[in-house]
Design a protein around this motif. Structure first.
Motif, PDB file in Angstrom:
ATOM      1  N   ASP A  93       1.770  40.627 -26.532  1.00 12.68           N
ATOM      2  CA  ASP A  93       0.582  39.985 -27.114  1.00 12.68           C
ATOM      3  C   ASP A  93       0.674  38.467 -27.014  1.00 12.68           C
ATOM      4  OD1 ASP A  93      -0.621  42.368 -27.774  1.00 12.68           O
ATOM      5  OD2 ASP A  93       0.126  42.384 -29.850  1.00 12.68           O
ATOM      6  N   ASP A  94       1.836  37.917 -27.340  1.00 14.27           N
ATOM      7  CA  ASP A  94       2.015  36.473 -27.267  1.00 14.27           C
ATOM      8  C   ASP A  94       1.879  35.985 -25.835  1.00 14.27           C
ATOM      9  OD1 ASP A  94       2.397  36.333 -29.984  1.00 14.27           O
ATOM     10  OD2 ASP A  94       4.603  36.374 -29.855  1.00 14.27           O
ATOM     11  N   ARG A  95       2.458  36.707 -24.894  1.00  8.52           N
ATOM     12  CA  ARG A  95       2.385  36.338 -23.480  1.00  8.52           C
ATOM     13  C   ARG A  95       0.932  36.366 -22.989  1.00  8.52           C
ATOM     14  NH1 ARG A  95       1.880  39.084 -19.301  1.00  8.52           N
ATOM     15  NH2 ARG A  95       2.431  41.088 -20.197  1.00  8.52           N
ATOM     16  N   LEU A  96       0.195  37.439 -23.355  1.00 11.40           N
ATOM     17  CA  LEU A  96      -1.203  37.568 -22.959  1.00 11.40           C
ATOM     18  C   LEU A  96      -2.047  36.429 -23.548  1.00 11.40           C
ATOM     19  CD1 LEU A  96      -3.278  39.277 -21.451  1.00 11.40           C
ATOM     20  CD2 LEU A  96      -3.588  40.609 -23.527  1.00 11.40           C
ATOM     21  N   PHE A  97      -1.773  36.108 -24.790  1.00 12.51           N
ATOM     22  CA  PHE A  97      -2.496  35.009 -25.436  1.00 12.51           C
ATOM     23  C   PHE A  97      -2.215  33.693 -24.724  1.00 12.51           C
ATOM     24  CE2 PHE A  97      -2.774  31.581 -28.593  1.00 12.51           C
ATOM     25  CZ  PHE A  97      -4.101  31.723 -28.972  1.00 12.51           C
ATOM     26  N   ALA A  98      -0.943  33.437 -24.379  1.00  6.98           N
ATOM     27  CA  ALA A  98      -0.560  32.195 -23.703  1.00  6.98           C
ATOM     28  C   ALA A  98      -1.226  32.106 -22.330  1.00  6.98           C
ATOM     29  CB  ALA A  98       0.964  32.112 -23.580  1.00  6.98           C
ATOM     30  N   GLU A  99      -1.332  33.235 -21.608  1.00  7.32           N
ATOM     31  CA  GLU A  99      -1.987  33.240 -20.302  1.00  7.32           C
ATOM     32  C   GLU A  99      -3.479  32.918 -20.443  1.00  7.32           C
ATOM     33  OE1 GLU A  99      -1.302  37.010 -18.418  1.00  7.32           O
ATOM     34  OE2 GLU A  99       0.870  36.722 -18.352  1.00  7.32           O
ATOM     35  N   GLU A 100      -4.104  33.513 -21.450  1.00  7.39           N
ATOM     36  CA  GLU A 100      -5.546  33.283 -21.662  1.00  7.39           C
ATOM     37  C   GLU A 100      -5.824  31.842 -22.071  1.00  7.39           C
ATOM     38  OE1 GLU A 100      -8.185  35.327 -21.112  1.00  7.39           O
ATOM     39  OE2 GLU A 100      -6.750  36.750 -20.267  1.00  7.39           O
ATOM     40  N   MET A 101      -4.909  31.241 -22.779  1.00  3.57           N
ATOM     41  CA  MET A 101      -5.127  29.886 -23.289  1.00  3.57           C
ATOM     42  C   MET A 101      -4.672  28.806 -22.319  1.00  3.57           C
ATOM     43  SD  MET A 101      -6.662  30.434 -26.074  1.00  3.57           S
ATOM     44  CE  MET A 101      -6.726  28.802 -26.754  1.00  3.57           C
ATOM     45  N   ALA A 102      -4.135  29.178 -21.170  1.00  4.32           N
ATOM     46  CA  ALA A 102      -3.672  28.195 -20.185  1.00  4.32           C
ATOM     47  C   ALA A 102      -4.850  27.345 -19.736  1.00  4.32           C
ATOM     48  CB  ALA A 102      -3.029  28.912 -19.005  1.00  4.32           C
ATOM     49  N   GLY A 103      -4.668  26.044 -19.766  1.00  3.44           N
ATOM     50  CA  GLY A 103      -5.701  25.121 -19.311  1.00  3.44           C
ATOM     51  C   GLY A 103      -6.738  24.766 -20.372  1.00  3.44           C
ATOM     52  N   VAL A 104      -6.650  25.335 -21.565  1.00  6.44           N
ATOM     53  CA  VAL A 104      -7.599  25.029 -22.636  1.00  6.44           C
ATOM     54  C   VAL A 104      -7.158  23.757 -23.336  1.00  6.44           C
ATOM     55  CG1 VAL A 104      -8.552  25.829 -24.824  1.00  6.44           C
ATOM     56  CG2 VAL A 104      -8.207  27.437 -22.959  1.00  6.44           C
ATOM     57  N   LYS A 105      -8.114  22.842 -23.532  1.00 10.42           N
ATOM     58  CA  LYS A 105      -7.817  21.577 -24.205  1.00 10.42           C
ATOM     59  C   LYS A 105      -8.333  21.647 -25.647  1.00 10.42           C
ATOM     60  CE  LYS A 105      -8.264  18.859 -20.012  1.00 10.42           C
ATOM     61  NZ  LYS A 105      -9.036  17.817 -19.352  1.00 10.42           N
ATOM     62  N   PRO A 106      -7.607  21.073 -26.576  1.00 11.07           N
ATOM     63  CA  PRO A 106      -8.101  21.060 -27.967  1.00 11.07           C
ATOM     64  C   PRO A 106      -9.365  20.214 -28.077  1.00 11.07           C
ATOM     65  CG  PRO A 106      -5.854  20.154 -27.809  1.00 11.07           C
ATOM     66  CD  PRO A 106      -6.321  20.467 -26.432  1.00 11.07           C
ATOM     67  N   LEU A 107     -10.227  20.574 -29.014  1.00 14.87           N
ATOM     68  CA  LEU A 107     -11.439  19.808 -29.261  1.00 14.87           C
ATOM     69  C   LEU A 107     -11.085  18.427 -29.780  1.00 14.87           C
ATOM     70  CD1 LEU A 107     -13.629  22.481 -31.067  1.00 14.87           C
ATOM     71  CD2 LEU A 107     -13.903  21.661 -28.748  1.00 14.87           C
ATOM     72  N   GLU A 108     -11.880  17.447 -29.386  1.00 14.10           N
ATOM     73  CA  GLU A 108     -11.655  16.099 -29.891  1.00 14.10           C
ATOM     74  C   GLU A 108     -12.206  16.025 -31.306  1.00 14.10           C
ATOM     75  OE1 GLU A 108     -12.967  12.923 -27.400  1.00 14.10           O
ATOM     76  OE2 GLU A 108     -12.286  13.939 -25.578  1.00 14.10           O
ATOM     77  N   ILE A 109     -11.429  15.450 -32.172  1.00  9.51           N
ATOM     78  CA  ILE A 109     -11.829  15.323 -33.569  1.00  9.51           C
ATOM     79  C   ILE A 109     -12.497  13.967 -33.764  1.00  9.51           C
ATOM     80  CG2 ILE A 109     -11.010  15.213 -35.945  1.00  9.51           C
ATOM     81  CD1 ILE A 109      -8.682  17.010 -35.048  1.00  9.51           C
ATOM     82  N   GLU A 110     -13.718  14.022 -34.338  1.00 11.67           N
ATOM     83  CA  GLU A 110     -14.434  12.772 -34.596  1.00 11.67           C
ATOM     84  C   GLU A 110     -13.784  12.057 -35.768  1.00 11.67           C
ATOM     85  OE1 GLU A 110     -18.623  13.129 -35.270  1.00 11.67           O
ATOM     86  OE2 GLU A 110     -18.790  14.760 -33.847  1.00 11.67           O
ATOM     87  N   ARG A 111     -13.727  10.756 -35.644  1.00 13.02           N
ATOM     88  CA  ARG A 111     -13.229   9.989 -36.773  1.00 13.02           C
ATOM     89  C   ARG A 111     -14.352   9.873 -37.792  1.00 13.02           C
ATOM     90  NH1 ARG A 111      -8.876   5.889 -35.723  1.00 13.02           N
ATOM     91  NH2 ARG A 111      -7.818   6.723 -33.908  1.00 13.02           N
ATOM     92  N   ARG A 112     -14.029  10.173 -39.009  1.00 11.11           N
ATOM     93  CA  ARG A 112     -15.029  10.115 -40.072  1.00 11.11           C
ATOM     94  C   ARG A 112     -14.711   8.969 -41.009  1.00 11.11           C
ATOM     95  NH1 ARG A 112     -17.589  15.723 -41.200  1.00 11.11           N
ATOM     96  NH2 ARG A 112     -17.242  16.652 -39.178  1.00 11.11           N
ATOM     97  N   VAL A 113     -15.775   8.320 -41.410  1.00  9.96           N
ATOM     98  CA  VAL A 113     -15.636   7.215 -42.342  1.00  9.96           C
ATOM     99  C   VAL A 113     -16.067   7.721 -43.711  1.00  9.96           C
ATOM    100  CG1 VAL A 113     -16.437   4.902 -42.921  1.00  9.96           C
ATOM    101  CG2 VAL A 113     -16.163   5.569 -40.532  1.00  9.96           C
ATOM    102  N   VAL A 114     -15.260   7.492 -44.682  1.00  9.01           N
ATOM    103  CA  VAL A 114     -15.595   7.902 -46.044  1.00  9.01           C
ATOM    104  C   VAL A 114     -16.352   6.767 -46.702  1.00  9.01           C
ATOM    105  CG1 VAL A 114     -14.674   8.573 -48.285  1.00  9.01           C
ATOM    106  CG2 VAL A 114     -13.568   9.363 -46.185  1.00  9.01           C
ATOM    107  N   ILE A 115     -17.578   7.061 -47.126  1.00  8.65           N
ATOM    108  CA  ILE A 115     -18.401   6.050 -47.784  1.00  8.65           C
ATOM    109  C   ILE A 115     -18.344   6.309 -49.281  1.00  8.65           C
ATOM    110  CG2 ILE A 115     -20.731   5.135 -48.052  1.00  8.65           C
ATOM    111  CD1 ILE A 115     -21.252   6.046 -45.168  1.00  8.65           C
TER     112      ILE A 115
END
Length: 193
Positions: free
Chosen positions: A4-26
Motif C-alpha cells: 500500500d505504501d509503495r503504491l501510494f508513493a508511485e501515485e504521488m510521484a511528481g505531485v507538488k504541494p499546494l502553495e500556501i497563501e500568506r495571510r495577514v491577521v487584521i
C-alpha cells in the motif's frame, strides 16, 4: 515498505504541494466603551422585532391545496371579497427559488414593512413546489404556518388564477391606528355631526 505504501508513493510521484497563501491577521479596534454601548443599545432595540417564525419540520401540503385563514372578527363579506381578488394588491413578494430560511426572513420583513407603510392587501407568491425535489409544496406549507403566527395578518387565502392560483396568497393586514382614525373621521363627516 508494504504494498500500500509503495503504491501510494508511485501515485504521488511528481505531485507538488499546494502553495500556501500568506495571510495577514487584521485586528479590529473595538472602539472602546462608546462603541460597545452603542452596539448593546442597537441589539436591545432590535430584540422587540426578532423573527419568531418557526422553521421546525411540518407536514407538507399538496401543491393544489387551497389555503384559507380568517381571524375572529373579520367580516364574512370582507373575507369573501378578498377570496374573489376584489381588493387592489398594494405589494407583492415572490419567494421562488428561496430556501426556507431565506423565505422566513423575507416574509417576516415584508409583513413588517407593509404594516409600516399602512398597506392592507398584499400578496405572497410561494409557488406550488413543482420544481422541488420534495413530495409536497415546501414554501407553501411554511407560508401557511407562518402567516397565522403573525398578529398583523387578519386573513389570507389562495389567489385567483390570474394572480397565481394555488401558488400565491392574498393577505389582509390589520388596520393601523392611523387608518382606523381616517375611517372614523370619514364616517363622522358623512353623518353630518
Amino acid at each position: 515498505m508494504n504494498d500500500d505504501d509503495r503504491l501510494f508513493a508511485e501515485e504521488m510521484a511528481g505531485v507538488k504541494p499546494l502553495e500556501i497563501e500568506r495571510r495577514v491577521v487584521i485586528r479590529k479596534d473595538d472602539g472602546g466603551a462608546v462603541n460597545i454601548a452603542a452596539r448593546r443599545a442597537a441589539a436591545t432595540a432590535q430584540s422587540s422585532a426578532r423573527n419568531f417564525l418557526s422553521t421546525s419540520e411540518i407536514e407538507l401540503l399538496d401543491p393544489y391545496y387551497v389555503l384559507e385563514f380568517k381571524r375572529e372578527g373579520v367580516q364574512n363579506g370582507v373575507f369573501r371579497r378578498l377570496k374573489q381578488g376584489k381588493y387592489a394588491i398594494e405589494a407583492r413578494l415572490d419567494l421562488h427559488k428561496m430556501t426556507v430560511e431565506q423565505a422566513r426572513l423575507q416574509v417576516f420583513e415584508f409583513i413588517r414593512e407593509a404594516m409600516k407603510a399602512d398597506l392592507r392587501t398584499i400578496m405572497i407568491v410561494h409557488g406550488r413546489g413543482h420544481h422541488s425535489e420534495s413530495t409536497g409544496a415546501v414554501l407553501k406549507s411554511y407560508v401557511n404556518r407562518w402567516l397565522p403566527e403573525m398578529e398583523e395578518v387578519q386573513g389570507f387565502c389562495s389567489a385567483q388564477p390570474q394572480h397565481g392560483g394555488a401558488g400565491a396568497v392574498y393577505i389582509m393586514l390589520r388596520k393601523s391606528e392611523k387608518k382606523k382614525q381616517e375611517n372614523r373621521d370619514r364616517l363622522a363627516r358623512g353623518r353630518g355631526f
